[in-house]
Design a protein around this motif. Structure first.
Motif, PDB file in Angstrom:
ATOM      1  N   ASP A 184       0.812  -1.210   0.000  1.00 23.16           N
ATOM      2  CA  ASP A 184       0.000   0.000   0.000  1.00 23.16           C
ATOM      3  C   ASP A 184       0.852   1.270   0.000  1.00 23.16           C
ATOM      4  N   TYR A 187       3.737   1.516  -5.863  1.00 22.48           N
ATOM      5  CA  TYR A 187       2.975   0.988  -6.995  1.00 22.48           C
ATOM      6  C   TYR A 187       3.728   1.294  -8.286  1.00 22.48           C
ATOM      7  N   LYS A 203      -7.861   3.036 -13.191  1.00 23.77           N
ATOM      8  CA  LYS A 203      -8.727   2.380 -12.210  1.00 23.77           C
ATOM      9  C   LYS A 203      -7.895   1.558 -11.233  1.00 23.77           C
ATOM     10  N   LYS A 204      -6.886   0.851 -11.759  1.00 27.02           N
ATOM     11  CA  LYS A 204      -5.995   0.082 -10.891  1.00 27.02           C
ATOM     12  C   LYS A 204      -5.227   1.013  -9.957  1.00 27.02           C
ATOM     13  N   CYS A 206      -6.137   3.993  -8.931  1.00 25.24           N
ATOM     14  CA  CYS A 206      -7.053   4.542  -7.925  1.00 25.24           C
ATOM     15  C   CYS A 206      -7.338   3.537  -6.818  1.00 25.24           C
ATOM     16  N   GLU A 207      -7.393   2.263  -7.182  1.00 24.42           N
ATOM     17  CA  GLU A 207      -7.588   1.234  -6.165  1.00 24.42           C
ATOM     18  C   GLU A 207      -6.420   1.232  -5.187  1.00 24.42           C
ATOM     19  N   GLU A 210      -6.707   4.092  -2.882  1.00 23.90           N
ATOM     20  CA  GLU A 210      -7.950   4.065  -2.096  1.00 23.90           C
ATOM     21  C   GLU A 210      -8.853   5.230  -2.465  1.00 23.90           C
ATOM     22  N   GLU A 211      -8.977   5.440  -3.774  1.00 28.68           N
ATOM     23  CA  GLU A 211      -9.825   6.492  -4.306  1.00 28.68           C
ATOM     24  C   GLU A 211     -10.754   5.916  -5.353  1.00 28.68           C
ATOM     25  N   ASP A 212     -11.893   6.571  -5.546  1.00 30.12           N
ATOM     26  CA  ASP A 212     -12.783   6.200  -6.637  1.00 30.12           C
ATOM     27  C   ASP A 212     -12.234   6.747  -7.948  1.00 30.12           C
TER      28      ASP A 212
END
Length: 347
Positions: A184, A187, A203-204, A206-207, A210-212
């Motif tokens: 965490d 990345y 999208k990956k 943002c995951e 920890e965001e939309d």
């Protein structure tokens, strides 16, 4: 929701400005143009004495806001207001520095701030001392394309051997971070995949953050008008659509001897990240020797800096870690969360 700082790192010319703009296009994250005060402030920390003293914080903040090399002006925040908030804030080096970035985020009504500087990939240890809950995003691009692009930059005055070394160092630093950091915290993503399918890759990302995911991230042209200074003409491509037009362009931009050098010197690193080699001629012996000598000199320089910093850590007069986010405060034993700022500007 997270309020952790986000640092974008990598080799220069690997697309980090594009990624900066994509993140800045998120409704909760603000990533400014590159500044030049974070690293110098860290290495100057002993000059200002104990930053638990308000006068020491004032002196450091004034230097950040007024030094002609700090690029503080890129943040477009009020100097006097910054000095006041830094003085009134927590007594640590990271808190003074972080206040500038937090105020930049406040301009846009966002609760998270980031910072982008490719060379940070080799300074993660220092950044974690300042911001213990930070997250790092390493953008990786084909080293041959990075070398070709570096050669064409008006600000890059070194030779091809240094350009090849720069990419190798970024990849080696990333390997160490991937091995030693929590999932965490660190990345990695590839420039080629990000430009091929921005939505999926963002999208990956943002995951991880920890965001939309927000669709605005895919088309960051509006953010470029704010977060890319006009004088940086080498970032002109960021004002258009995300494109793959430069992927693999090294074949026409590098000389044959440079391609051979890249593939022999960087071959294992390139293949480990999914890049295919052209299978051309081997590099000339004199070119390999020149590159190896360059790598050795750069490594020796880094080791000297690291040794000086170890000594300075023994003499630090004040706390270093920031106390500005909920995570930083929790690590210090004082969990609190800053309220979200009102929206004042778009993007």
């Amino acid at each position: 929701m997270s309020d952790r700082p986000v640092f974008v790192v990598g080799c220069p010319r690997s697309g980090t400005t594009m990624l900066q703009l994509m993140l800045h296009s998120h409704p909760r994250i603000a990533v400014p143009p590159e500044t030049r005060f974070l690293v110098p402030a860290y290495f100057r920390r002993r000059i200002y004495g104990d930053l638990r003293s308000a006068s020491a914080r004032t002196a450091l903040a004034q230097w950040i806001a007024t030094d002609r090399n700090s690029k503080f002006r890129e943040l477009k925040i009020d100097k006097d207001d910054f000095v006041r908030q830094a003085t009134e804030g927590p007594g640590s080096l990271g808190s003074v520095i972080g206040t500038a970035f937090r105020m930049y985020a406040d301009r846009f009504g966002k609760v998270r701030w980031g910072d982008k500087r490719p060379s940070y990939v080799k300074q993660v240890d220092m950044l974690l001392r300042l911001f213990p809950d930070a997250q790092f995003v390493h953008l990786i691009r084909d080293g041959r394309d990075c070398v070709a692009s570096l050669k064409e930059m008006p600000w890059y005055t070194l030779n091809s051997f240094h350009a090849v070394s720069t990419w190798a160092e970024a990849i080696d630093a990333g390997r160490k971070l991937r091995r030693t950091m929590a999932k965490d915290n660190y990345y990695e993503l590839r420039y080629e995949e990000l430009t091929d399918d921005p939505s999926t890759e963002l999208k990956k990302l943002c995951e991880f953050l920890e965001e939309d995911f927000d669709p605005a991230m895919v088309s960051p042209r509006e953010a470029a008008e704010i977060a890319v200074p006009v004088h940086k003409v080498w970032h002109s491509n960021t004002h258009g659509d995300v494109t793959r037009s430069r992927v693999g362009s090294w074949a026409n931009r590098l000389e044959d001897w440079e391609i051979a050098l890249c593939e022999q010197a960087l071959g294992e690193r390139l293949k480990s990240h999914g890049y295919e080699l052209s299978g051309g001629d081997r590099a000339a012996k004199e070119h390999m020797l020149a590159w190896q000598k360059t790598m050795q000199k750069r490594r020796a320089s880094r080791m000297r800096k690291q040794m000086r910093d170890r000594i300075n850590r023994l003499r630090e007069p004040a706390p270093v870690a920031a106390l500005l986010t909920s995570g930083q405060r929790a690590l210090a034993g004082i969990p609190q969360q800053r309220a979200e700022a009102p929206v004042t500007e778009r993007v």
